[in-house]
Structure formats: structure tokens, C-alpha cells
Design an enzyme around this catalytic site. Structure first.
Site, PDB file in Angstrom:
ATOM      1  N   ASN A 206      -3.196   2.748 -10.082  1.00 15.29           N
ATOM      2  CA  ASN A 206      -3.688   1.817  -9.031  1.00 15.29           C
ATOM      3  C   ASN A 206      -3.557   0.445  -9.249  1.00 15.29           C
ATOM      4  OD1 ASN A 206      -4.706   1.504  -6.475  1.00 15.29           O
ATOM      5  ND2 ASN A 206      -6.597   1.024  -7.112  1.00 15.29           N
TER       6      ASN A 206
ATOM      7  N   ASP B 112      -1.677   4.584  -5.953  1.00 13.96           N
ATOM      8  CA  ASP B 112      -0.178   4.643  -5.922  1.00 13.96           C
ATOM      9  C   ASP B 112       0.701   5.640  -6.493  1.00 13.96           C
ATOM     10  OD1 ASP B 112      -1.303   1.523  -5.997  1.00 13.96           O
ATOM     11  OD2 ASP B 112       0.519   1.421  -4.772  1.00 13.96           O
TER      12      ASP B 112
ATOM     13  N   GLN C 295      -5.580  -8.905  -2.672  1.00 14.79           N
ATOM     14  CA  GLN C 295      -5.504  -7.880  -1.333  1.00 14.79           C
ATOM     15  C   GLN C 295      -6.897  -7.642  -1.009  1.00 14.79           C
ATOM     16  OE1 GLN C 295      -3.424  -7.691  -4.180  1.00 14.79           O
ATOM     17  NE2 GLN C 295      -1.810  -6.511  -3.859  1.00 14.79           N
TER      18      GLN C 295
ATOM     19  N   GLY D  14       0.957  -0.882   0.066  1.00 13.91           N
ATOM     20  CA  GLY D  14      -0.179   0.124   0.109  1.00 13.91           C
ATOM     21  C   GLY D  14       0.834   1.229  -0.075  1.00 13.91           C
TER      22      GLY D  14
ATOM     23  N   ARG E 263      10.213  -1.289  -4.717  1.00 15.01           N
ATOM     24  CA  ARG E 263       9.228  -1.330  -5.487  1.00 15.01           C
ATOM     25  C   ARG E 263       8.896  -0.100  -6.412  1.00 15.01           C
ATOM     26  NH1 ARG E 263       3.600  -3.416  -3.068  1.00 15.01           N
ATOM     27  NH2 ARG E 263       3.215  -3.785  -5.325  1.00 15.01           N
TER      28      ARG E 263
HETATM   29  O1  MRU Z   1       0.624  -4.004  -4.547  1.00 10.82           O
HETATM   30  P1  MRU Z   1      -0.093  -3.268  -3.474  1.00 10.82           P
HETATM   31  O2  MRU Z   1      -0.878  -4.117  -2.587  1.00 10.82           O
HETATM   32  O3  MRU Z   1       0.951  -2.352  -2.652  1.00 10.82           O
HETATM   33  O4  MRU Z   1      -1.072  -2.378  -3.830  1.00 10.82           O
HETATM   34  C1  MRU Z   1      -1.600  -1.291  -3.427  1.00 10.82           C
HETATM   35  C2  MRU Z   1      -2.725  -0.655  -4.000  1.00 10.82           C
HETATM   36  O5  MRU Z   1      -2.681  -0.583  -5.165  1.00 10.82           O
HETATM   37  C3  MRU Z   1      -3.648   0.371  -3.165  1.00 10.82           C
HETATM   38  O6  MRU Z   1      -4.933   0.410  -3.866  1.00 10.82           O
HETATM   39  C4  MRU Z   1      -2.945   1.730  -3.247  1.00 10.82           C
HETATM   40  O7  MRU Z   1      -1.581   1.666  -2.445  1.00 10.82           O
HETATM   41  C5  MRU Z   1      -3.807   2.734  -2.499  1.00 10.82           C
HETATM   42  S1  MRU Z   1      -3.460   2.371  -0.808  1.00 10.82           S
HETATM   43  C6  MRU Z   1      -4.034   3.512   0.075  1.00 10.82           C
END
Ligand code: MRU
Length: 367
Positions: A254, A244, A203, A54, A90
Site C-alpha cells: 500500500n 494496491d 492523498q 487508487g 503505473r
Molecule cells: O498512488 P495512489 O494514490 O494511486 O495510491 C493509492 C493507495 O495507495 C490506496 O491506498 C490503494 O490504492 C487502495 S485504494 C482503494
């Protein structure tokens, strides 16, 4: 937020005063585990292997990673090495770069002897600010839900669709897309959340469902392809997702699959909102599709599934034929034209450069 009555954040300073504790999200939803980070390398691993994930939480963890690094070696070289290592963990969430630039700017101006203590203080500030920002996003976003609720018949819930996990587990606390849902729920608004499972890492099915379950928010998990059908049948009042990285022009990156939900929402006249803290805005970027780096992860996340068996064992199985290749793009970009509004800590604005600059006028000098 609370787990069985106990208030938790996703990251906090351990009782020893220097190690960093996190909720290990790779264990959810079948186990609740806390992992301890005691080095820069452990912090980098936690981000890379998604013990934490996230966008906002990635940023906060990176800030604590710098503090752990400087505790061991406060030199200029160590600060640079820490930022380089963490930045490579990342590629898509811009909060990572934002947090590291903030730490570097603050710490490089100090004498090495003062850096470790200052790094812990700054990391704590990043974490505390994230909580306050998200609470504010919750207030602004709840107004949108309240508005829909006013048009409902008695007993009819407001149906919100969300993708991935943009709840408190994706941040330090409260969440982004889920913050309005928590605020509206606490107000007593009758609501129900459609939770996209969010393949390949699930997720939604594992983290969002877990969060909503613990909070008592009515919800239903659906596979990723269901949203369009629900929207065609009037079963979604609004979509709220996280991001993101959002460009200065309002393009929203996202979790993979968000774009398809936005297209379906557009086709069916369903409002599509994106909740974001300002550190998720990349003020230097104008074209999200062309410019945002999209993470590609291990194809085994696509070919395999992990879950709990009836007798309580966690097992991983393969769902594809042996030898079939798989591709694993982690994110996609929803063009600004498909976004109804951006919900920030300063209010809701159109997904345009003018809209964002209206809320963040101090960025005019940068734009
Ligand atoms: O790969 P992740 O689990 O880190 O991806 C998270 C997302 O895509 C969320 O929607 C994004 O980080 C917004 S979090 C408040």
C-alpha cells in the site's frame, strides 16, 4: 457518494455516449473539476499523471481506455497496443493488470465489428462490480467498528486511523478502507477518523479529508509521523487501510508509510485491518517484499508542495535546499504477520493463504 447533494461516481460515460468523464483528482481539494477522456492516450495520461488514482479506479479507467481505443480501431493489433500502453502507466496496483486481462480475454474472442460495443459494456460491468464489491466491504468492515463501539462509554467515539486515500475517490464508488467508515457512520455509530496526510502527494490531507468533510464524518488530519504516538496513548482503536496489491499469502502493498503504521499498531496491540476488493489480490505472488514492483515517481513530488494561498491562488513551492537529491518510493509492503485481518467483499479473513482461499475457494485450482 454525494457532493453537495448530487450523486457522483469517479468515472462515468459522458452524455455523448462514448467519451468518458472523470473527476480530475489533481485539482482536489481546492477545486472540483471534471475531465473528459476521448482517446486511449488521454486515458493512459489520466492514470500516469494521477488525474485518477487508487487501485480499483486505475483498473476501471484502463477498461474504459480499451473501449476508447477499440472505438477508433477494433483490430487485434489495436487491442494489444492498447493493453500494452495502459499496463505501462503505473506498476504497483495489480487491478490494472486484472482489468486489462479481463478486457483482452473477453474482446479477443469477438469479431472486430462487435468489439467496441462489447468493450464499453465490459468496462461498465467492471465499474458496476467495483461499486457492489466496495459496498459489501463496507458492510463486513462496519461489523468490526460496531464491535469496538459496543465497548465504548456513552459519548466516546471509535477512533479509526487510515492512511492515503482508500475512499470513494480511489474506487468507482464507496471506497475500500473508508467504506466501513461510511456504513458505520450512516448507522449512527459515533466515530472519529485520524487522517494521515500521506506525503509526498498528500492523498490523505487533500482527498480523504475532502471526502470525509463532504460526508460530515468527524476527522482530524495528522502528519505521517503522529500515528505511533497516538497508538501509545490509546487514541486509536483500529487502523483500516487499503491496498494496491495483496499477495496470495496476505502480504499487503500500500501507499508508502503503511508499513510503519502496521509496526506501530503491532507494538501497541492496535488491530490493523486491510480492506480489499478481490481484484487487488495477486494470486500468483507469494512474497510481497521481494516480488511486488514498487513505483518510483518524480522526486519533485518530495521536494515541492502545492497548495492554496490566502488570496486563493494555487502555488507550488520548494521545501528542500536547491540541489539536495530526493527519492520518491510510492509504496511499501506490510508483511502478513502484521495484519490483523483482510476485509473483502466475501467477509473478513486472516492474512494467510488459507484465510484467503477459505473465502475464494475457486482460486485453489490456480494456487
Ligand atoms: O498512488 P495512489 O494514490 O494511486 O495510491 C493509492 C493507495 O495507495 C490506496 O491506498 C490503494 O490504492 C487502495 S485504494 C482503494
Amino acid at each position: 457518494m454525494k457532493i453537495d447533494g448530487v450523486a457522483y461516481r469517479t468515472i462515468w460515460l459522458a452524455k455523448d455516449g462514448w467519451s468518458v468523464d472523470i473527476i480530475d483528482q489533481t485539482k482536489a481539494p481546492h477545486d472540483f473539476a471534471v475531465a473528459r477522456l476521448t482517446s486511449l492516450e488521454a486515458a493512459a495520461h489520466a492514470i500516469r499523471a494521477m488525474l485518477v488514482r487508487g487501485a480499483p479506479l486505475i483498473g476501471a479507467t484502463a477498461a474504459y481506455g480499451v473501449a476508447l481505443a477499440l472505438r477508433a480501431d477494433p483490430s487485434d493489433a489495436a487491442l494489444e497496443q492498447a493493453c500494452t500502453l495502459l499496463l505501462a502507466t503505473r506498476p504497483t496496483a495489480v487491478n490494472l493488470r486484472w482489468a486489462l486481462e479481463r478486457m483482452r480475454r473477453h474482446l479477443s474472442a469477438l469479431p472486430p465489428a462487435e468489439r467496441a460495443a462489447a468493450a464499453y459494456a465490459e468496462a461498465a460491468a467492471v465499474a458496476d462490480e467495483d461499486v457492489a464489491i466496495n459496498r459489501s466491504i463496507g458492510e463486513h468492515g462496519a461489523a468490526l467498528i460496531r464491535q469496538v463501539a459496543r465497548g465504548k462509554k456513552p459519548g466516546e467515539p471509535v477512533n479509526v486511523l487510515t492512511h492515503c486515500n482508500a475512499g470513494w475517490l480511489a474506487t468507482v464508488d464507496w471506497g475500500t478502507a473508508l467504506a466501513p467508515i461510511y456504513v458505520a457512520f450512516e448507522e449512527g455509530i459515533n466515530l472519529h477518523v485520524w487522517v494521515d496526510e500521506t506525503r509526498p502527494r498528500n492523498q490523505g490531507a487533500s482527498l480523504t479529508a475532502w471526502e470525509l468533510n463532504h460526508h460530515g464524518v468527524p476527522h482530524t488530519v495528522i502528519v505521517d509521523n503522529v500515528g505511533g504516538h497516538l497508538m501509545q496513548h490509546g487514541m486509536v482503536d483500529l487502523c483500516i487501510v487499503g491496498t494496491d496489491r495483496t499477495t496470495a499469502t496476505g502480504d499487503v502493498c500500500n501507499k508508502i508509510g503503511t508499513y510503519l503504521k502496521a509496526l506501530a499498531a503491532h507494538d501497541n496491540g492496535v488491530p490493523f485491518y486491510v480492506a480489499l476488493p478481490s481484484p487487488t489480490i495477486d494470486w500468483g505472488m507469494a512474497d510481497g517484499v521481494k516480488e511486488i514492483p514498487i513505483e518510483e515517481r518524480d522526486p519533485r513530488e518530495v521536494t515541492e508542495l502545492t497548495g492554496i494561498t490566502a488570496d486563493g491562488r494555487i502555488e507550488t513551492i520548494r521545501v528542500t535546499p536547491a540541489g539536495s537529491p530526493a527519492a520518491n518510493y510510492g509504496f511499501d509492503v506490510t508483511p502478513a504477520r502484521l495484519v490483523t485481518g483482510l476485509v473483502t467483499e466475501r467477509g473478513v479473513c486472516p492474512a494467510t493463504e488459507a484465510g484467503l482461499l477459505g473465502l475464494f475457494p475457486e482460486q485453489r485450482a490456480v494456487a
